[in-house]
Scaffold this motif. Structure first.
Motif, PDB file in Angstrom:
ATOM      1  N   ILE A 152       0.853  -1.199   0.000  1.00 39.17           N
ATOM      2  CA  ILE A 152       0.000   0.000   0.000  1.00 39.17           C
ATOM      3  C   ILE A 152       0.886   1.244   0.000  1.00 39.17           C
ATOM      4  CG2 ILE A 152      -1.667   1.332   1.370  1.00 39.17           C
ATOM      5  CD1 ILE A 152      -2.975  -1.302   2.154  1.00 39.17           C
ATOM      6  N   CYS A 211       1.428   4.785   0.787  1.00 41.41           N
ATOM      7  CA  CYS A 211       0.895   5.871   1.631  1.00 41.41           C
ATOM      8  C   CYS A 211       0.947   7.228   0.921  1.00 41.41           C
ATOM      9  CB  CYS A 211       1.659   5.944   2.949  1.00 41.41           C
ATOM     10  SG  CYS A 211       1.200   4.632   4.115  1.00 41.41           S
ATOM     11  N   CYS A 243      -2.265   8.166  -0.529  1.00 41.11           N
ATOM     12  CA  CYS A 243      -3.411   8.134   0.382  1.00 41.11           C
ATOM     13  C   CYS A 243      -3.426   9.396   1.253  1.00 41.11           C
ATOM     14  CB  CYS A 243      -3.349   6.858   1.229  1.00 41.11           C
ATOM     15  SG  CYS A 243      -4.579   6.762   2.534  1.00 41.11           S
ATOM     16  N   GLY A 244      -2.611   9.417   2.298  1.00 44.32           N
ATOM     17  CA  GLY A 244      -2.533  10.587   3.179  1.00 44.32           C
ATOM     18  C   GLY A 244      -3.776  10.794   4.033  1.00 44.32           C
ATOM     19  N   ASN A 245      -4.604   9.767   4.127  1.00 45.61           N
ATOM     20  CA  ASN A 245      -5.863   9.981   4.846  1.00 45.61           C
ATOM     21  C   ASN A 245      -5.659  10.202   6.339  1.00 45.61           C
ATOM     22  OD1 ASN A 245      -8.671  10.300   4.526  1.00 45.61           O
ATOM     23  ND2 ASN A 245      -9.016   8.330   5.504  1.00 45.61           N
ATOM     24  N   CYS A 246      -4.663   9.543   6.923  1.00 41.89           N
ATOM     25  CA  CYS A 246      -4.411   9.767   8.357  1.00 41.89           C
ATOM     26  C   CYS A 246      -4.029  11.229   8.605  1.00 41.89           C
ATOM     27  CB  CYS A 246      -3.334   8.815   8.873  1.00 41.89           C
ATOM     28  SG  CYS A 246      -1.836   8.749   7.887  1.00 41.89           S
ATOM     29  N   TYR A 295       2.861   5.551  12.886  1.00 40.54           N
ATOM     30  CA  TYR A 295       1.494   5.182  12.497  1.00 40.54           C
ATOM     31  C   TYR A 295       1.468   4.390  11.202  1.00 40.54           C
ATOM     32  CZ  TYR A 295      -3.492   5.569  11.636  1.00 40.54           C
ATOM     33  OH  TYR A 295      -4.808   5.274  11.419  1.00 40.54           O
ATOM     34  N   PRO A 296       0.665   3.339  11.088  1.00 40.87           N
ATOM     35  CA  PRO A 296      -0.141   2.745  12.140  1.00 40.87           C
ATOM     36  C   PRO A 296       0.639   1.665  12.866  1.00 40.87           C
ATOM     37  CG  PRO A 296      -0.729   1.745  10.045  1.00 40.87           C
ATOM     38  CD  PRO A 296       0.400   2.703   9.771  1.00 40.87           C
ATOM     39  N   ILE A 347     -10.534   4.609   8.445  1.00 43.22           N
ATOM     40  CA  ILE A 347      -9.772   5.704   7.816  1.00 43.22           C
ATOM     41  C   ILE A 347      -8.430   5.258   7.238  1.00 43.22           C
ATOM     42  CG2 ILE A 347     -10.877   7.454   9.299  1.00 43.22           C
ATOM     43  CD1 ILE A 347      -7.400   7.329   9.918  1.00 43.22           C
ATOM     44  N   CYS A 348      -7.961   4.075   7.607  1.00 45.54           N
ATOM     45  CA  CYS A 348      -6.619   3.676   7.151  1.00 45.54           C
ATOM     46  C   CYS A 348      -6.662   2.346   6.399  1.00 45.54           C
ATOM     47  CB  CYS A 348      -5.676   3.552   8.348  1.00 45.54           C
ATOM     48  SG  CYS A 348      -4.056   2.905   7.894  1.00 45.54           S
ATOM     49  N   PRO A 349      -6.319   2.371   5.108  1.00 43.16           N
ATOM     50  CA  PRO A 349      -6.300   1.132   4.336  1.00 43.16           C
ATOM     51  C   PRO A 349      -5.359   0.064   4.891  1.00 43.16           C
ATOM     52  CG  PRO A 349      -6.334   3.010   2.859  1.00 43.16           C
ATOM     53  CD  PRO A 349      -6.151   3.563   4.253  1.00 43.16           C
ATOM     54  N   ILE A 350      -4.240   0.471   5.474  1.00 41.00           N
ATOM     55  CA  ILE A 350      -3.334  -0.548   6.034  1.00 41.00           C
ATOM     56  C   ILE A 350      -4.025  -1.271   7.180  1.00 41.00           C
ATOM     57  CG2 ILE A 350      -1.199  -0.903   7.332  1.00 41.00           C
ATOM     58  CD1 ILE A 350       0.087   1.301   5.629  1.00 41.00           C
TER      59      ILE A 350
END
Ligand code: SF4
Ligand code: SF4
Length: 177
Positions: free
Chosen positions: A55, A57, A60-63, A135-136, A155-158
């Motif tokens: 994945i 990141c 993504c950057g959602n966190c 994180y995470p 909120i986190c794909p991982i």
């Protein structure tokens, strides 16, 4: 291995639909007296590694959009050095000390999404806070981190993909099965 899901809207829907399944997994892992914490951590770390590798990141950057980032003084010092800006200026512009103190933390970023997020990438990657680096986290004591991880799954794909993959192993991991 289950197919990885990275679409955030789909993940949010899946977490909602799988809530009971995840809760049962949590109960079974937390209540099983025969399950060794260290062995479970080792198993989970092996499950996490290929998912983290798969994945990206930076897409993504959602966190960075969704979470409060807690800070220590040394995080602000590292940012100040990276930004070539005085420590007090970084503190004033980006850090909320009072709000963080109310929850027992030294400091927290003021802005959500994070002020340093550029698109889906960190604009201060080499100087980012320790919280962002960690994180995470899934260990140590994965089993007792499960409550927080279940909260983070939407909120986190991982996190979602690790918990989803773990569903296939719960029967074998738990002595009571
Ligand atoms: S400092 Fe970077 S990694 Fe941390 S929340 Fe901000 S954009 Fe994300
Ligand atoms: S840690 Fe999770 S939420 Fe943050 S950028 Fe990576 S996949 Fe996205």
């Amino acid at each position: 291995m289950r197919t990885l899901v990275t679409d955030l809207a789909e993940i949010a829907e899946r977490v909602q639909a799988q809530r009971d399944e995840f809760d049962v997994m949590r109960y079974r892992l937390q209540l099983d007296d025969g399950l060794d914490d260290a062995a479970l951590d080792t198993f989970v770390e092996a499950l996490v590694a290929p998912i983290v590798a798969a994945i990206d990141c930076t897409r993504c950057g959602n966190c960075c959009r969704a979470l409060v980032v807690y800070l220590e003084e040394r995080d602000v010092a590292r940012l100040a050095e990276g930004l070539q800006t005085p420590f007090e200026r970084v503190l004033e512009d980006y850090v909320d000390v009072e709000a963080a103190h109310t929850v027992g933390e030294w400091g927290a970023f003021k802005h959500k999404p994070c002020a340093f997020l550029r698109g889906t990438r960190c604009g201060v990657y080499a100087h980012r806070p320790q919280t962002c680096r960690d994180y995470p986290a899934f260990t140590p004591e994965f089993r007792w981190m499960l409550d927080d991880l279940l909260d983070g799954a939407p909120i986190c794909p991982i996190i979602y993909n690790v918990l989803n993959a773990l569903l296939d192993h719960v029967d074998r991991l738990t002595a009571s099965s």
